[in-house]
Motif scaffolding. Structure first.
Motif, PDB file in Angstrom:
ATOM      1  N   ALA A 132       0.675  -1.607  -0.051  1.00  5.23           N
ATOM      2  CA  ALA A 132       0.181  -0.179   0.244  1.00  5.23           C
ATOM      3  C   ALA A 132       0.496   0.987   0.359  1.00  5.23           C
ATOM      4  O   ALA A 132       0.480   2.006  -0.334  1.00  5.23           O
ATOM      5  N   GLU A 135       2.316   1.017  -4.291  1.00  4.61           N
ATOM      6  CA  GLU A 135       1.310   1.695  -5.218  1.00  4.61           C
ATOM      7  C   GLU A 135       0.061   2.558  -4.497  1.00  4.61           C
ATOM      8  O   GLU A 135      -0.180   2.864  -5.532  1.00  4.61           O
ATOM      9  N   VAL A 136      -0.525   2.438  -3.920  1.00  2.00           N
ATOM     10  CA  VAL A 136      -1.382   3.708  -3.604  1.00  2.00           C
ATOM     11  C   VAL A 136      -1.118   5.113  -3.371  1.00  2.00           C
ATOM     12  O   VAL A 136      -1.897   5.592  -4.998  1.00  2.00           O
ATOM     13  N   LEU A 140      -3.099   7.102  -7.309  1.00  2.00           N
ATOM     14  CA  LEU A 140      -3.430   8.417  -6.999  1.00  2.00           C
ATOM     15  C   LEU A 140      -2.947   9.051  -7.719  1.00  2.00           C
ATOM     16  O   LEU A 140      -3.936   9.946  -8.623  1.00  2.00           O
ATOM     17  N   HIS A 181      -2.212  -5.737 -12.424  1.00  2.51           N
ATOM     18  CA  HIS A 181      -2.037  -4.535 -11.168  1.00  2.51           C
ATOM     19  C   HIS A 181      -0.102  -4.073 -11.575  1.00  2.51           C
ATOM     20  O   HIS A 181       0.077  -2.876 -11.584  1.00  2.51           O
ATOM     21  N   GLN A 242      -9.371   7.025  -5.054  1.00  4.03           N
ATOM     22  CA  GLN A 242      -9.088   6.977  -4.028  1.00  4.03           C
ATOM     23  C   GLN A 242      -9.259   6.072  -2.497  1.00  4.03           C
ATOM     24  O   GLN A 242      -8.175   4.677  -1.539  1.00  4.03           O
ATOM     25  N   VAL A 245      -8.828   2.059  -3.231  1.00  2.00           N
ATOM     26  CA  VAL A 245      -7.518   1.359  -3.442  1.00  2.00           C
ATOM     27  C   VAL A 245      -7.230   1.025  -2.399  1.00  2.00           C
ATOM     28  O   VAL A 245      -6.640  -0.110  -1.752  1.00  2.00           O
ATOM     29  N   ARG A 246      -7.561   2.082  -1.483  1.00  2.00           N
ATOM     30  CA  ARG A 246      -7.357   1.731  -0.095  1.00  2.00           C
ATOM     31  C   ARG A 246      -8.274   0.502   0.437  1.00  2.00           C
ATOM     32  O   ARG A 246      -7.560  -0.347   1.516  1.00  2.00           O
ATOM     33  N   HIS A 248      -8.476  -2.134  -1.769  1.00  2.00           N
ATOM     34  CA  HIS A 248      -8.250  -2.766  -1.572  1.00  2.00           C
ATOM     35  C   HIS A 248      -7.098  -3.546  -1.086  1.00  2.00           C
ATOM     36  O   HIS A 248      -7.287  -4.712  -0.507  1.00  2.00           O
ATOM     37  N   PHE A 249      -6.376  -2.814  -0.662  1.00  5.73           N
ATOM     38  CA  PHE A 249      -4.918  -3.177   0.530  1.00  5.73           C
ATOM     39  C   PHE A 249      -5.971  -3.491   1.316  1.00  5.73           C
ATOM     40  O   PHE A 249      -5.532  -4.315   2.614  1.00  5.73           O
ATOM     41  N   ASN A 250      -6.478  -2.763   2.279  1.00  4.56           N
ATOM     42  CA  ASN A 250      -6.991  -2.888   3.479  1.00  4.56           C
ATOM     43  C   ASN A 250      -7.644  -4.517   3.930  1.00  4.56           C
ATOM     44  O   ASN A 250      -7.338  -5.011   4.701  1.00  4.56           O
TER      45      ASN A 250
END
Length: 254
Positions: A132, A135-136, A140, A181, A242, A245-246, A248-250
């Motif tokens: 995260a 990539e985050v 963004l 990805h 945003q 994406v967050r 997805h990783f959470n």
């Protein structure tokens, strides 16, 4: 002289060493002969392995077996037994396993073979956190600068993750997931970042010890996030991007 030429012309042309000694393909035997493998649960046979680039194909096959749980965490596997299973010598298997050892997927057990690494939820959460962090911010930034047409070109990759998830093919899903990805991050133009992110992503896909295999429903939910993210990127909806994406990783940490 004339007789010598006649004999020379009558002599059949030599086949190349490769064609004379290397079959077009190797069939995977139904069982391993000459190996004491009753204590080694082996992965199911994969399709016949072509002789060219054997090491690379064995590495791909072992990675797939690792992702879909056929190589069990904590279990020791010998190169000769796996080689017999794939219908090749122990050498390319040993070379492929050495690469997996470098990646941290297995560890060398002297005089026995290779033990599949056992991992816990904490390691998975740590990998998700590092991914995260990398990539985050990149995603963004790309969401603000990449035109919609470039995102539209990635639609087949997102759909490939959905197709693999729909049939519950974990190995195919892992490949298509990383391909999506990687293509997204590739738009930033930083090859080193893409390689580091792909290595972290691959490590995050290895199974945890003593846990059930990933359910098809979980794969479908993850794939749906890919398509939703792509839709938001095409629409240039930065708020949704945003959030997705967050999320997805959470989700990868759980």
């Amino acid at each position: 002289m004339e007789q010598g030429r006649a004999r020379e012309q009558a002599r059949p042309p030599y086949a190349s060493a490769a064609s004379a000694t290397t079959p077009a393909s190797v069939r995977v035997p139904e069982q391993v002969r000459g190996e004491h493998t009753h204590s080694e649960p082996l992965p199911a046979p994969r399709p016949a392995v072509q002789r060219h680039s054997v090491r690379g194909q064995i590495l791909d096959a072992l990675r797939a077996a690792l992702v879909d749980g056929q190589l069990v965490p904590g279990q020791v596997y010998s190169a000769p037994a796996l080689g017999a299973r794939f219908g090749v010598s122990a050498t390319p298997v040993r070379e492929a396993m050495q690469q997996l050892a470098i990646e941290g997927a297995v560890e060398v057990v002297p005089n026995r073979g290779f033990r599949v690494s056992q991992r816990g939820p904490r390691e998975l959460a740590e990998l998700a956190e590092v991914r995260a962090l990398i990539e985050v911010p990149v995603m963004l930034r790309l969401a603000r600068t990449v035109p919609p047409a470039r995102w539209c070109a990635l639609r087949p990759l997102a759909e490939a993750t959905v197709a693999a998830a729909a049939v519950g093919d974990r190995a195919s899903y892992a490949e298509s997931d990383r391909a999506f990805h990687g293509a997204v991050l590739g738009l930033c133009g930083n090859e080193q970042l893409v390689m580091v992110a792909d290595d972290l992503h691959r490590r995050a896909q290895w199974p945890l010890g003593n846990t059930p295999a990933t359910r098809r429903a979980d794969l479908l939910a993850d794939a749906a996030e890919h398509t939703a993210l792509l839709d938001a990127l095409i629409a240039q909806d930065l708020t949704v991007v945003q959030s997705l994406v967050r999320e997805h990783f959470n989700g990868a940490e759980s």
